[in-house]
Design a protein around this motif. Structure first.
Motif, PDB file in Angstrom:
ATOM      1  N   GLU A 142       0.834  -1.208   0.000  1.00 18.04           N
ATOM      2  CA  GLU A 142       0.000   0.000   0.000  1.00 18.04           C
ATOM      3  C   GLU A 142       0.868   1.259   0.000  1.00 18.04           C
ATOM      4  O   GLU A 142       0.553   2.245  -0.665  1.00 18.04           O
ATOM      5  CB  GLU A 142      -0.918   0.004   1.221  1.00 18.04           C
ATOM      6  CG  GLU A 142      -1.848   1.218   1.280  1.00 18.04           C
ATOM      7  CD  GLU A 142      -2.715   1.234   2.528  1.00 18.04           C
ATOM      8  OE1 GLU A 142      -3.562   2.141   2.654  1.00 18.04           O
ATOM      9  OE2 GLU A 142      -2.543   0.324   3.377  1.00 18.04           O
ATOM     10  N   LYS A 143       1.969   1.206   0.735  1.00 19.65           N
ATOM     11  CA  LYS A 143       2.878   2.351   0.805  1.00 19.65           C
ATOM     12  C   LYS A 143       3.492   2.637  -0.561  1.00 19.65           C
ATOM     13  O   LYS A 143       3.595   3.795  -0.975  1.00 19.65           O
ATOM     14  CB  LYS A 143       3.984   2.078   1.829  1.00 19.65           C
ATOM     15  CG  LYS A 143       4.915   3.245   2.062  1.00 19.65           C
ATOM     16  CD  LYS A 143       5.929   2.920   3.151  1.00 19.65           C
ATOM     17  CE  LYS A 143       6.866   4.087   3.413  1.00 19.65           C
ATOM     18  NZ  LYS A 143       7.874   3.767   4.469  1.00 19.65           N
ATOM     19  N   SER A 167       2.210   1.755  -3.530  1.00 22.91           N
ATOM     20  CA  SER A 167       1.132   2.202  -4.415  1.00 22.91           C
ATOM     21  C   SER A 167       0.800   3.670  -4.185  1.00 22.91           C
ATOM     22  O   SER A 167       0.599   4.431  -5.140  1.00 22.91           O
ATOM     23  CB  SER A 167      -0.114   1.343  -4.209  1.00 22.91           C
ATOM     24  OG  SER A 167       0.149  -0.013  -4.522  1.00 22.91           O
ATOM     25  N   LYS A 168       0.738   4.075  -2.917  1.00 22.54           N
ATOM     26  CA  LYS A 168       0.428   5.472  -2.608  1.00 22.54           C
ATOM     27  C   LYS A 168       1.529   6.407  -3.103  1.00 22.54           C
ATOM     28  O   LYS A 168       1.250   7.506  -3.602  1.00 22.54           O
ATOM     29  CB  LYS A 168       0.238   5.638  -1.097  1.00 22.54           C
ATOM     30  CG  LYS A 168      -1.082   5.098  -0.581  1.00 22.54           C
ATOM     31  CD  LYS A 168      -1.237   5.372   0.916  1.00 22.54           C
ATOM     32  CE  LYS A 168      -2.593   4.894   1.422  1.00 22.54           C
ATOM     33  NZ  LYS A 168      -2.751   5.142   2.884  1.00 22.54           N
ATOM     34  N   ARG A 227       0.873   9.237  -5.878  1.00 13.36           N
ATOM     35  CA  ARG A 227       1.124  10.621  -5.473  1.00 13.36           C
ATOM     36  C   ARG A 227       2.156  11.317  -6.357  1.00 13.36           C
ATOM     37  O   ARG A 227       2.119  12.550  -6.526  1.00 13.36           O
ATOM     38  CB  ARG A 227       1.595  10.636  -4.014  1.00 13.36           C
ATOM     39  CG  ARG A 227       1.647  12.032  -3.389  1.00 13.36           C
ATOM     40  CD  ARG A 227       1.953  11.964  -1.908  1.00 13.36           C
ATOM     41  NE  ARG A 227       3.327  11.578  -1.635  1.00 13.36           N
ATOM     42  CZ  ARG A 227       3.684  10.437  -1.072  1.00 13.36           C
ATOM     43  NH1 ARG A 227       2.756   9.546  -0.713  1.00 13.36           N
ATOM     44  NH2 ARG A 227       4.945  10.161  -0.832  1.00 13.36           N
TER      45      ARG A 227
END
Length: 200
Positions: free
Chosen positions: A60-61, A63-64, A68
């Motif tokens: 998730e980190k 992907s974010k 971003r």
């Protein structure tokens, strides 16, 4: 300041020679600008990313971070910001991160030879063997002897790994038509000295 001497259109990139000249002449000043502080933040963020298979990693980190930054890097960053970003990336960056950012930021498909030269070196240093096609495309469109020698040296330095020796031979065979006689001799010596020529 020389950076202001070139204002690209929406579809035009500055030449590799222009980028290199301005990058080296203005680097000290560029590092003091807020726009390059942003580049440093993105580079540090990638340094903190670990692969999904490592304990404590977070997909998730990753992907974010991509969501971003991807459009910002691909569309809003200047070529000089991208060059600075690649120069900030160290060998502490995980191989998986290099692969992810190559796709997300468009580095694999870049047509700017100064940028692609740096990117190819990073691919080799991070053992991205499956990206040999990127190296081959770079060699087919590159005319600067220093860039060609640098890439072949980087590949030759990985000659302890058998697959890299095969990659080196493939790159050598495919690039010979684009090399002048003098450069062919220099590249041959680099590869031969590292056991990348002949039968293994």
């Amino acid at each position: 300041m020389m950076l202001k001497s070139f204002v690209p259109s929406a579809t035009e990139w500055p030449s590799a020679a222009w980028c290199l000249q301005n990058f080296h002449e203005d680097r000290a000043e560029l590092q003091s600008q807020s726009v390059f502080t942003e580049v440093e933040k993105v580079a540090r963020a990638w340094e903190n990313i670990v692969p999904a298979e490592v304990v404590g990693a977070s997909e998730e980190k990753v992907s974010k971070l991509i969501i971003r930054t991807s459009i910002h890097v691909k569309v809003k960053w200047s070529i000089l910001q991208k060059l600075y970003f690649l120069d900030l990336l160290s060998t502490s960056i995980y191989r998986e991160s290099i692969i992810r950012m190559g796709k997300a930021y468009g580095f694999d498909l870049s047509t700017n030879m100064e940028l692609l030269s740096r990117w190819c070196i990073l691919l080799v240093k991070h053992n991205c063997q499956d990206h040999a096609d990127v190296l081959k495309r770079f060699l087919a469109h590159q005319s600067r002897c220093s860039h060609l020698r640098a890439l072949f040296r980087a590949v030759a330095q990985r000659s302890a790994e058998l697959r890299w020796r095969f990659i080196a031979q493939d790159l050598w065979e495919s690039s010979q038509p684009f090399l002048n006689t003098k450069l062919q001799g220099e590249v041959f010596q680099i590869l031969d000295a590292n056991g990348c020529i002949g039968h293994f």
